[in-house]
Design an enzyme around this catalytic site. Structure first.
Site, PDB file in Angstrom:
ATOM      1  N   TYR A 253       0.902  -1.074   0.036  1.00  0.00           N
ATOM      2  CA  TYR A 253       0.161   0.108  -0.198  1.00  0.00           C
ATOM      3  C   TYR A 253       0.688   1.367   0.013  1.00  0.00           C
ATOM      4  O   TYR A 253       0.555   2.182  -0.830  1.00  0.00           O
ATOM      5  CB  TYR A 253      -0.821   0.028   1.281  1.00  0.00           C
TER       6      TYR A 253
ATOM      7  N   PHE B 271      -7.858  18.864 -25.491  1.00  0.00           N
ATOM      8  CA  PHE B 271      -8.575  17.481 -25.483  1.00  0.00           C
ATOM      9  C   PHE B 271      -9.823  17.628 -24.730  1.00  0.00           C
ATOM     10  O   PHE B 271     -10.240  18.338 -23.981  1.00  0.00           O
ATOM     11  CB  PHE B 271      -7.757  16.264 -25.136  1.00  0.00           C
ATOM     12  N   ASP B 272     -11.178  16.538 -25.219  1.00  0.00           N
ATOM     13  CA  ASP B 272     -12.257  16.763 -24.772  1.00  0.00           C
ATOM     14  C   ASP B 272     -12.461  16.803 -23.460  1.00  0.00           C
ATOM     15  O   ASP B 272     -12.993  17.194 -22.476  1.00  0.00           O
ATOM     16  CB  ASP B 272     -13.373  15.865 -25.437  1.00  0.00           C
TER      17      ASP B 272
ATOM     18  N   ASP C 231      -0.141  18.463 -21.668  1.00  0.00           N
ATOM     19  CA  ASP C 231      -0.986  17.298 -21.801  1.00  0.00           C
ATOM     20  C   ASP C 231      -0.072  16.393 -22.558  1.00  0.00           C
ATOM     21  O   ASP C 231       0.136  16.640 -23.776  1.00  0.00           O
ATOM     22  CB  ASP C 231      -2.260  17.677 -22.305  1.00  0.00           C
TER      23      ASP C 231
ATOM     24  N   ALA D 138       0.220  13.206 -23.496  1.00  0.00           N
ATOM     25  CA  ALA D 138      -0.162  11.708 -23.631  1.00  0.00           C
ATOM     26  C   ALA D 138       0.532  11.074 -24.928  1.00  0.00           C
ATOM     27  O   ALA D 138       1.302   9.947 -24.904  1.00  0.00           O
ATOM     28  CB  ALA D 138      -1.737  11.554 -24.458  1.00  0.00           C
TER      29      ALA D 138
ATOM     30  N   LYS E 186      -1.271   6.180 -24.099  1.00  0.00           N
ATOM     31  CA  LYS E 186      -0.771   6.083 -25.232  1.00  0.00           C
ATOM     32  C   LYS E 186       0.805   6.083 -25.368  1.00  0.00           C
ATOM     33  O   LYS E 186       1.159   4.869 -25.251  1.00  0.00           O
ATOM     34  CB  LYS E 186      -1.007   7.782 -25.714  1.00  0.00           C
TER      35      LYS E 186
ATOM     36  N   HIS F  60     -20.804  12.336 -26.581  1.00  0.00           N
ATOM     37  CA  HIS F  60     -20.532  11.548 -27.794  1.00  0.00           C
ATOM     38  C   HIS F  60     -20.323   9.856 -27.516  1.00  0.00           C
ATOM     39  O   HIS F  60     -20.714   9.140 -27.959  1.00  0.00           O
ATOM     40  CB  HIS F  60     -19.259  11.851 -28.749  1.00  0.00           C
TER      41      HIS F  60
HETATM   42  N1  F0G Z   1      -5.218  14.012 -23.280  1.00  0.00           N
HETATM   43  C1  F0G Z   1      -5.096  13.770 -24.596  1.00  0.00           C
HETATM   44  C2  F0G Z   1      -4.360  14.521 -25.675  1.00  0.00           C
HETATM   45  C3  F0G Z   1      -5.958  12.635 -24.723  1.00  0.00           C
HETATM   46  O1  F0G Z   1      -5.988  12.209 -26.150  1.00  0.00           O
HETATM   47  C4  F0G Z   1      -6.498  11.952 -23.857  1.00  0.00           C
HETATM   48  C5  F0G Z   1      -7.244  10.747 -24.047  1.00  0.00           C
HETATM   49  C6  F0G Z   1      -6.645  12.303 -22.561  1.00  0.00           C
HETATM   50  C7  F0G Z   1      -5.760  13.436 -22.083  1.00  0.00           C
HETATM   51  C8  F0G Z   1      -7.196  11.904 -21.444  1.00  0.00           C
HETATM   52  O2  F0G Z   1      -6.532  10.513 -21.202  1.00  0.00           O
HETATM   53  O3  F0G Z   1      -8.031   8.672 -21.740  1.00  0.00           O
HETATM   54  O4  F0G Z   1      -6.109   8.140 -20.120  1.00  0.00           O
HETATM   55  O5  F0G Z   1      -8.242   9.783 -19.480  1.00  0.00           O
HETATM   56  N2  F0G Z   1      -7.483  10.165 -25.296  1.00  0.00           N
HETATM   57  C9  F0G Z   1      -8.169   8.951 -25.799  1.00  0.00           C
HETATM   58  C10 F0G Z   1      -8.187   9.210 -27.347  1.00  0.00           C
HETATM   59  C11 F0G Z   1      -9.128   8.763 -24.927  1.00  0.00           C
HETATM   60  O6  F0G Z   1      -9.019   8.276 -28.222  1.00  0.00           O
HETATM   61  O7  F0G Z   1      -7.737  10.046 -28.113  1.00  0.00           O
HETATM   62  P1  F0G Z   1      -7.496   9.126 -20.604  1.00  0.00           P
END
Ligand code: F0G
Length: 458
Positions: free
Chosen positions: A72, A124-125, A214, A216, A257, A449
């Site tokens: 833990y 990102f969304d 960000d 990823a 990613k 979506h």
């Molecule tokens: N930032 C970016 C640029 C992303 O593409 C994503 C996720 C996230 C943050 C959020 O990360 O999914 O680990 O919570 N993108 C995926 C996609 C879902 O299909 O592009 P997460």
């Protein structure tokens, strides 16, 4: 004769995938209310929904799972990941989270409050969702070139320094930080140059703001810098990554990613005070400091994955395969975002299906055609994803209406890519017969979506 390209790996384990008939797919997608997220994976043949969490781990990563320490507190796996993050990004402090949006949730709990403005490059969304959920506003400062798919600009992910400075001047007291997404997913997996990262840093310093990445797809971004920004052509990927992150105060990471793991994320910090403030929220939302939403074994696999994704031969393989798909589509005359993105090919649905009204969701219509044609699942990055304006309640029509074909890491062969390209060519050849799209019968108030339900417009 020059030897052809060959992948720098061979396959040790295989996973069966399921072919189907057009008739079956038409029935399945009707039952799924014309939402590709509602399909079962076994109803899909080639799944290009996302490159997130869908990569194949290496034998070394699988071996790391067995070495996971599930204590833990104080697990050796935590220290292994801490060491990898220090080595690769140069950040002294980090917090594990269960995925990228969890990292956003925790960090924004400290940095975002009602009425704030968060400038960036096509957030990102989930990033935008976490900002708007806190009644703050994301302002997109991406360069204009990103929004014309035919312009060949090497760094279409870039922040426009003039737009950014205007926002910084206008809303100075409402801005705590600038967020830069590497690569810029929404604009088509497009990279940000080091020169641009430096400009962002200078503006942040001038106005006293933090810079958050960000991150990823940071490794793919670094590869593009090596290929396209002349002064870095002889730099190693690791050195480019170090240089990129030396210009940031903090990072959020979706490890699904460029971490090449199936689940996980983290936040990296330079400053101990910010780390301490975020720790409180991480313990509440994610877990104790030394595991925060991740199993020890997954932290081990991630530490290894971060090293593998920053190897040049891996990145060459990865980017070549994405470009292999892009080039076939271009050869067929199909309109795509150019240059090709790092993790995906983005089809310009407005140009592909000009007869479908924008109110009937052009990109979603194309994504559904592709599924019916061949069992290939892509994803809409367009009007459905853009949600409604939180103030007016009207649909937001984004500058670009894309179908994204995201390529999972180390998963599909070039034969799968050929299959996808041919399916798209078949649709392109009969595009003039497609005049109608879909209408919404159910939608959620935010991130609609994922759960939207549709019916065809007859
Ligand atoms: N930032 C970016 C640029 C992303 O593409 C994503 C996720 C996230 C943050 C959020 O990360 O999914 O680990 O919570 N993108 C995926 C996609 C879902 O299909 O592009 P997460």
């Amino acid at each position: 004769m020059e030897l052809p390209y060959a992948e720098p790996f061979r396959i040790k384990m295989v996973e069966h995938i399921y072919p189907s008939t057009r008739q079956q797919r038409e029935e399945w997608i009707r039952q799924a209310k014309y939402n590709l997220f509602n399909l079962r994976s076994q109803q899909v043949f080639v799944d290009l929904l996302t490159d997130s969490g869908t990569g194949a781990m290496s034998d070394h990563q699988w071996a790391e799972l067995m070495l996971g320490d599930e204590s833990y507190a104080g697990a050796s796996s935590y220290y292994k990941l801490k060491q990898a993050i220090k080595e690769i990004f140069g950040f002294e402090y980090f917090l594990p989270t269960h995925q990228g949006r969890a990292a956003e949730n925790v960090l924004f709990s400290v940095l975002v409050k009602e009425g704030d403005i968060v400038p960036g490059n096509s957030h990102f969304d989930t990033t935008k969702g976490h900002i708007e959920f806190r009644k703050a506003q994301a302002i997109d400062c991406t360069i204009d070139e990103a929004f014309d798919t035919d312009i060949e600009h090497p760094f279409k992910g870039n922040v426009d320094p003039n737009k950014l400075e205007d926002v910084l001047k206008k809303y100075n007291d409402k801005i705590r930080f600038i967020i830069v997404t590497l690569t810029n997913n929404t604009a088509g997996g497009q990279p940000v140059s080091l020169e641009n990262l430096r400009q962002v840093r200078q503006l942040a310093d001038k106005y006293g703001k933090l810079v958050v990445y960000d991150s990823a797809r940071f490794a793919e971004n670094a590869y593009f810098i090596k290929m396209r920004e002349a002064q870095y052509k002889d730099w190693s990927i690791r050195d480019i990554v170090k240089e990129m992150f030396s210009l940031a105060d903090a990072m959020t990471m979706s490890s699904k990613k460029d971490g090449i793991v199936n689940i996980g994320g983290f936040i990296g910090f330079r400053d101990r005070e910010l780390f301490r403030q975020a720790t409180v929220f991480n313990i509440m939302f994610e877990g104790f400091v030394t595991y925060g939403g991740m199993a020890g074994r997954d932290m081990n696999a991630l530490a290894r994955g971060l090293h593998e994704s920053t190897e040049l031969d891996y990145l060459q393989y990865r980017m070549r395969q994405v470009a292999y798909l892009g080039q076939q589509l271009v050869d067929y005359g199909i309109p795509v975002q150019k240059p090709f993105g790092g993790h995906a090919i983005f089809i310009d649905a407005r140009k592909f299906l000009p007869h479908v009204p924008k109110e009937e969701f052009q990109a979603q219509t194309l994504a559904l055609e592709l599924y019916k044609e061949a069992g290939v699942r892509g994803v809409e990055i367009g009007t459905l994803l853009a949600d409604r304006d939180p103030v007016t309640g009207e649909n937001r029509y984004p500058k670009l209406e894309f179908v994204r074909l995201a390529i999972p890491r180390r998963v599909y062969t070039d034969n799968h890519i050929d299959y996808v390209a041919t399916a798209l060519k078949n649709i392109f050849d009969r595009r003039h017969e497609i005049n109608h799209g879909y209408r919404i019968i159910y939608e959620a108030p935010i991130l609609r979506h994922f759960t939207v339900e549709l019916e065809p417009v007859e």
